[in-house]
Structure formats: C-alpha cells, structure tokens
Design a protein around this motif. Structure first.
Motif, short mmCIF file in Angstrom:
data_model
loop_
_atom_site.label_atom_id
_atom_site.label_comp_id
_atom_site.label_asym_id
_atom_site.label_seq_id
_atom_site.Cartn_x
_atom_site.Cartn_y
_atom_site.Cartn_z
N ALA A 59 0.83 -1.21 0.00
CA ALA A 59 0.00 0.00 0.00
C ALA A 59 0.86 1.26 0.00
N VAL A 60 1.90 1.26 0.82
CA VAL A 60 2.81 2.41 0.86
C VAL A 60 3.51 2.58 -0.48
N GLU A 61 3.98 1.49 -1.05
CA GLU A 61 4.67 1.56 -2.33
C GLU A 61 3.75 2.08 -3.44
N ALA A 62 2.52 1.59 -3.48
CA ALA A 62 1.58 2.01 -4.51
C ALA A 62 1.19 3.47 -4.36
N TYR A 63 0.89 3.87 -3.13
CA TYR A 63 0.51 5.26 -2.86
C TYR A 63 1.67 6.19 -3.17
N SER A 64 2.88 5.80 -2.75
CA SER A 64 4.06 6.62 -2.97
C SER A 64 4.34 6.81 -4.45
N ALA A 65 4.25 5.72 -5.21
CA ALA A 65 4.52 5.80 -6.65
C ALA A 65 3.55 6.75 -7.34
N ARG A 66 2.27 6.65 -6.98
CA ARG A 66 1.26 7.49 -7.60
C ARG A 66 1.43 8.96 -7.20
N ALA A 67 1.67 9.20 -5.92
CA ALA A 67 1.81 10.57 -5.43
C ALA A 67 3.07 11.23 -6.00
N LEU A 68 4.17 10.50 -6.01
CA LEU A 68 5.42 11.09 -6.48
C LEU A 68 5.40 11.31 -7.99
N SER A 114 4.49 0.98 15.62
CA SER A 114 3.90 -0.35 15.43
C SER A 114 4.13 -0.90 14.02
N LEU A 115 4.89 -0.18 13.21
CA LEU A 115 5.12 -0.61 11.83
C LEU A 115 6.33 -1.53 11.73
N PRO A 116 6.28 -2.53 10.87
CA PRO A 116 7.45 -3.38 10.64
C PRO A 116 8.54 -2.58 9.92
N GLU A 117 9.76 -3.02 10.03
CA GLU A 117 10.90 -2.29 9.50
C GLU A 117 10.78 -2.02 8.00
N ARG A 118 10.30 -2.99 7.25
CA ARG A 118 10.19 -2.82 5.80
C ARG A 118 9.22 -1.71 5.45
N VAL A 119 8.10 -1.65 6.16
CA VAL A 119 7.10 -0.60 5.91
C VAL A 119 7.66 0.74 6.35
N ARG A 120 8.35 0.76 7.47
CA ARG A 120 8.96 2.00 7.95
C ARG A 120 9.95 2.54 6.93
N GLY A 121 10.75 1.65 6.33
CA GLY A 121 11.71 2.07 5.32
C GLY A 121 11.04 2.65 4.09
N ALA A 122 9.95 2.02 3.65
CA ALA A 122 9.22 2.53 2.49
C ALA A 122 8.62 3.90 2.80
N LEU A 123 8.13 4.06 4.01
CA LEU A 123 7.54 5.33 4.43
C LEU A 123 8.60 6.43 4.49
N GLN A 124 9.77 6.10 5.01
CA GLN A 124 10.86 7.07 5.05
C GLN A 124 11.27 7.47 3.64
N GLY A 125 11.24 6.52 2.71
CA GLY A 125 11.56 6.83 1.32
C GLY A 125 10.57 7.81 0.72
N PHE A 126 9.29 7.65 1.07
CA PHE A 126 8.24 8.56 0.61
C PHE A 126 8.51 9.98 1.09
N PHE A 127 8.82 10.12 2.38
CA PHE A 127 9.10 11.45 2.94
C PHE A 127 10.35 12.05 2.30
N ARG A 128 11.40 11.26 2.19
CA ARG A 128 12.66 11.78 1.66
C ARG A 128 12.53 12.22 0.20
N ALA A 129 11.73 11.51 -0.57
CA ALA A 129 11.54 11.89 -1.98
C ALA A 129 10.85 13.24 -2.08
N HIS A 130 9.84 13.47 -1.24
CA HIS A 130 9.17 14.78 -1.24
C HIS A 130 10.14 15.87 -0.79
N GLU A 131 10.89 15.60 0.26
CA GLU A 131 11.83 16.59 0.78
C GLU A 131 12.89 16.93 -0.26
#
Length: 200
Positions: A59-68, A114-131
C-alpha cells in the motif's frame, strides 16, 4: 501468473486498503473489512498478501509511486516559485481527498512505533523523496531570487514538508481546507516575484 480477473481483485484490495489506512490508520481495519468490501473470502486475501505487513508495504509503495509521479509531472520549466505553488495546490487537492482522509504517509508516520521495519523504510523513502523535490525547488528559487528561507535548502525542505503534514492533520480536525500556500509563505518560505515585493 495472475489472470486479468485476479489482478483486478488484487488491485481492488490494494486500493481499498489505502482508503482504510487514510481514514482509520493501519491498526483500524482487518482483512474482514477488505473481504466484505471487495466481496471475497479472507483466505483469498492471504493469497495476494500473506500477512498484513505485506499489505501495508504494498500500500505504501503504490501510494508513494502514484503521489510522487504527480509531483514529478509538475513542469520543471516553470519558475521555482510557480513550481512550489503548483506542488502545494496539488497537495491541497489530492493528498486530502476529503475531510475524512489523511495523507497515507502522514497517517502511518503517526503509527511508526507499530510498523514493521520494511514498511517504515518505504515510508521514510516517501518522505525523503518529497523533501528532495522541495529542496531542489527551494534552491532554484533562491538562485532566481524568488524564494527565501533560513538554513540550507535541505533543512528548509524538511520544515516545509513537516508543515504540510501538520496542516493536513489540523484541517481534518477542523474540517477546513488545509491552506498550505498561506502556511508555508507565512512560516518558512518568503515568496516574491523576481525584482518585486514579497507575495504569498
């Protein structure tokens, strides 16, 4: 290999999962909620997403790809000031589709413990790409003399994106438009036409 029908079911599950995350958070829904909406058995969901961690990551990967992609579609030939305003307008119109939906990134960031490491990493990637995108625009704007900020473009970009996420959260609480352009101009970025007076 997925058939068209199975691919469609997978996409429906993924799309609705994103909606549920944006409205309830990652801990506010179950596979039963997905099953009832899409019209499949919960066992079928496990075929596509063996566990909820897999679903959250996808879900994070799909949302991130579309938003970015929407952000990257902003015309880089525009002056930096106009690119920034286009970005803020995009976030206002799409990141919060209704008063009941948060940006998926912001919603999950609040649950990072409460997020697993893999999801946390994908989420950090989303933030960093916007930044990174914002930092590039701020740096260009400083060169053009139309955007002014304190600190480096990178630190200012982090402040801008954090403010965007905060504005989206507050707008949901008060059921009001985010007013991102107003907030960013007032706090972090002084935007002005080249050779002109400051403007919001």
């Amino acid at each position: 290999m997925d058939t068209p029908a199975s691919t469609s079911t997978r996409q429906q599950l993924l799309d609705y999962a994103q909606t549920l995350i944006r409205t309830r958070g990652s801990n506010g829904f179950s596979y039963r909620d997905l099953a009832e909406h899409v019209g499949v058995k919960t066992s079928s969901i496990h075929y596509y997403f063996p566990c909820k961690d897999d679903l959250l990551y996808e879900a994070v990967e799909a949302y991130s790809a579309r938003a970015l992609q929407a952000v990257r579609d902003i015309d880089t030939a525009l002056p930096a000031r106009e690119q920034l305003h286009a970005y803020l307008s995009l976030m206002e119109s799409h990141a919060c589709a209704s008063n009941q939906e948060m940006c998926l990134g912001g919603m999950l960031a609040a649950e990072v413990g409460s997020l697993p490491e893999r999801v946390r990493g994908a989420l950090q990637g989303f933030f960093r790409a916007h930044e990174a995108w914002i930092a590039r625009v701020l740096e260009a704007g400083a060169t053009q003399g139309t955007l002014k900020f304190n600190g480096t473009p990178e630190s200012a970009a982090r402040a801008v994106f954090a403010t965007i996420q905060g504005c989206l959260l507050v707008s949901r609480l008060f059921e009001a438009p985010p007013r991102l352009c107003e907030a960013i101009s007032a706090i972090y970025v002084q935007s002005q036409p080249a050779g002109g007076t400051p403007a919001g």
